[in-house]
Design an enzyme around this catalytic site. Structure first.
Site, mmCIF file in Angstrom:
data_model
loop_
_atom_site.group_PDB
_atom_site.id
_atom_site.type_symbol
_atom_site.label_atom_id
_atom_site.label_comp_id
_atom_site.label_asym_id
_atom_site.label_seq_id
_atom_site.Cartn_x
_atom_site.Cartn_y
_atom_site.Cartn_z
ATOM 1 N N ASN A 4 0.875 -1.105 -0.218
ATOM 2 C CA ASN A 4 -0.013 0.156 -0.136
ATOM 3 C C ASN A 4 0.982 1.427 -0.251
ATOM 4 O O ASN A 4 0.514 2.242 -0.536
ATOM 5 C CB ASN A 4 -0.794 0.195 1.153
ATOM 6 C CG ASN A 4 -1.789 1.326 1.376
ATOM 7 O OD1 ASN A 4 -2.519 1.661 0.625
ATOM 8 N ND2 ASN A 4 -1.304 1.998 2.654
ATOM 9 N N SER A 51 -3.521 3.024 -8.863
ATOM 10 C CA SER A 51 -4.416 4.318 -8.909
ATOM 11 C C SER A 51 -4.999 4.464 -9.995
ATOM 12 O O SER A 51 -4.719 3.926 -11.188
ATOM 13 C CB SER A 51 -3.357 5.746 -8.586
ATOM 14 O OG SER A 51 -4.011 6.820 -9.311
ATOM 15 N N TYR A 64 4.496 9.669 -11.157
ATOM 16 C CA TYR A 64 3.509 9.119 -10.101
ATOM 17 C C TYR A 64 2.617 8.074 -11.072
ATOM 18 O O TYR A 64 2.399 6.891 -11.009
ATOM 19 C CB TYR A 64 2.427 9.914 -9.492
ATOM 20 C CG TYR A 64 1.407 9.399 -8.657
ATOM 21 C CD1 TYR A 64 1.602 9.195 -7.291
ATOM 22 C CD2 TYR A 64 0.104 9.199 -9.271
ATOM 23 C CE1 TYR A 64 0.794 8.611 -6.521
ATOM 24 C CE2 TYR A 64 -0.942 8.556 -8.235
ATOM 25 C CZ TYR A 64 -0.562 8.405 -6.862
ATOM 26 O OH TYR A 64 -1.444 7.638 -6.149
ATOM 27 N N ALA A 66 3.192 6.924 -14.112
ATOM 28 C CA ALA A 66 4.308 5.849 -14.809
ATOM 29 C C ALA A 66 4.386 4.805 -13.455
ATOM 30 O O ALA A 66 4.175 3.618 -13.917
ATOM 31 C CB ALA A 66 5.563 6.524 -15.020
ATOM 32 N N SER A 67 4.417 5.242 -12.555
ATOM 33 C CA SER A 67 4.794 4.244 -11.477
ATOM 34 C C SER A 67 3.583 3.215 -11.112
ATOM 35 O O SER A 67 3.705 2.174 -11.133
ATOM 36 C CB SER A 67 5.190 4.930 -10.201
ATOM 37 O OG SER A 67 4.085 5.436 -9.474
ATOM 38 N N VAL A 99 -8.830 9.909 -3.039
ATOM 39 C CA VAL A 99 -9.520 9.219 -1.784
ATOM 40 C C VAL A 99 -9.039 10.287 -0.681
ATOM 41 O O VAL A 99 -8.000 10.931 -0.901
ATOM 42 C CB VAL A 99 -8.990 8.111 -1.292
ATOM 43 C CG1 VAL A 99 -9.709 7.459 -0.110
ATOM 44 C CG2 VAL A 99 -8.884 7.034 -2.708
ATOM 45 N N THR A 101 -7.479 11.144 1.976
ATOM 46 C CA THR A 101 -6.277 10.874 2.838
ATOM 47 C C THR A 101 -5.289 11.881 2.883
ATOM 48 O O THR A 101 -5.147 13.074 2.104
ATOM 49 C CB THR A 101 -5.667 9.567 2.337
ATOM 50 O OG1 THR A 101 -4.808 9.980 1.402
ATOM 51 C CG2 THR A 101 -6.503 8.480 2.225
#
Ligand SMILES: NC(=O)C1=CN([C@@H]2O[C@H](COP(=O)(O)OP(=O)(O)OC[C@H]3O[C@@H](n4cnc5c(N)ncnc54)[C@H](O)[C@@H]3O)[C@@H](O)[C@H]2O)C=CC1
Ligand SMILES: CC/C=C\C[C@H](O)[C@H](O)/C=C/C=C/C=C\C=C\C(=O)C/C=C\CCC(=O)O
Length: 177
Positions: A4, A51, A64, A66-67, A99, A101
Site C-alpha cells: 500500500n 491508482s 506518479y 508511470a509508477s 481518496v 487521505t
C-alpha cells in the site's frame, strides 16, 4: 498481504519510482516466497495498490502515473505466472480515484509537485469534478477481492460515479495484436 505504501513526489521522482513501484515488486516477491504453495506456503492473496492514474494519463503527475501503470503491468503479469505455476496465491491491483487521505495534501507543496506546482488548482478542480472517495470504500473493495476466489489478476477500479468495478481488458486479457 497489501502493498500500500505510496508517495506523490514529482520533484524527487526517483523516490516515487522506488516507493510506488520498486517496493511493490520487492514486496510481492517476498510475499510469494512465503505464501506460494510451491515453497511450502499456504497460499493467500496479495493486493497491490495502484491508482486510476495507472490507467489514464495524469498530466500533472507524469512519474506518479508511470509508477502506477508499472504496478498494474507487473501485477497482471505475476498473477498470470502464479496461475500457470499453481502458486495458490491470487494477486490483484486496486485503482482508486481520489481518496480522502493525507496524500491529497501533497498537491499544496512545491517540494512534492516540483514544476507542476503551478497546476495545483487544476488538480483541485478535478477533485471537485470527480469527487473524493471515503477510505472505507477502498477497504470494502479489498475485502471483496480477498473473498472472491475467481478474480486472480483482475484490476479493480473505485470511483465516485461507478463505485467498485473492474477494468475490462477483453476476453483474452490483452491488447489486440
Ligand atoms: N489518496 C488518494 O487519492 C489515492 C491514493 N492511492 C494510493 O494509495 C496508497 C496509500 O496512500 P494514501 O493512504 O492515500 O496516502 P498516505 O500519504 O495517507 O499514506 C501513504 C503511506 O505510505 C507510507 N510510506 C510512504 N513512503 C514509505 C516508505 N518509504 N516506506 C514505508 N512506508 C512508506 C506512509 O508512511 C503512509 O502511511 C498509495 O499507494 C497511493 O498512491 C491511490 C489512489 C488514490
Ligand atoms: C493528487 C494526489 C495524488 C494522487 C492521486 C491519486 O492517485 C488518484 O488516483 C488520482 C485520480 C485521478 C482521477 C481522475 C479522474 C477520475 C474520474 C472518475 O472518478 C470518474 C470518471 C471515469 C471513471 C472511469 C471508470 O471507472 O471506468
Amino acid at each position: 498481504m497489501v502493498n500500500n505504501a505510496g508517495v506523490n513526489n514529482e520533484k524527487d521522482w526517483e523516490k516515487t519510482i522506488n516507493v510506488n513501484l520498486t517496493s511493490v515488486i520487492r514486496g510481492t516477491y517476498i510475499g510469494l516466497e512465503h505464501m506460494s504453495k510451491k515453497n511450502g506456503g499456504q497460499g493467500g492473496v496479495i493486493i497491490n495498490i495502484s491508482s486510476l492514474a495507472g490507467l489514464t494519463p495524469a498530466a500533472y503527475q507524469p512519474v506518479y502515473s508511470a509508477s502506477k501503470h508499472g504496478v498494474i503491468g507487473f501485477t497482471r503479469s505475476i498473477a498470470a505466472l502464479a496461475s500457470i505455476g499453481n502458486y495458490g496465491v491470487r494477486i490483484n491491483t486496486v485503482c482508486p480515484a481520489f481518496v480522502d487521505t493525507p496524500l491529497l495534501e501533497t498537491i499544496e507543496k512545491e517540494e512534492n509537485m516540483g514544476e507542476f506546482y503551478q497546476y495545483k488548482d487544476k488538480l483541485k478542480d478535478m477533485m471537485k469534478c470527480y469527487g473524493v472517495l471515503d477510505p472505507s470504500l477502498i477497504a470494502k473493495g479489498m475485502v471483496s477481492l480477498i473473498e472472491d476466489e475467481s478474480s486472480n489478476g483482475a484490476v479493480m477500479k473505485i470511483t465516485t460515479s461507478r463505485g467498485i468495478h473492474f477494468e475490462d481488458f477483453g476476453a483474452h486479457q490483452t491488447t489486440k495484436i
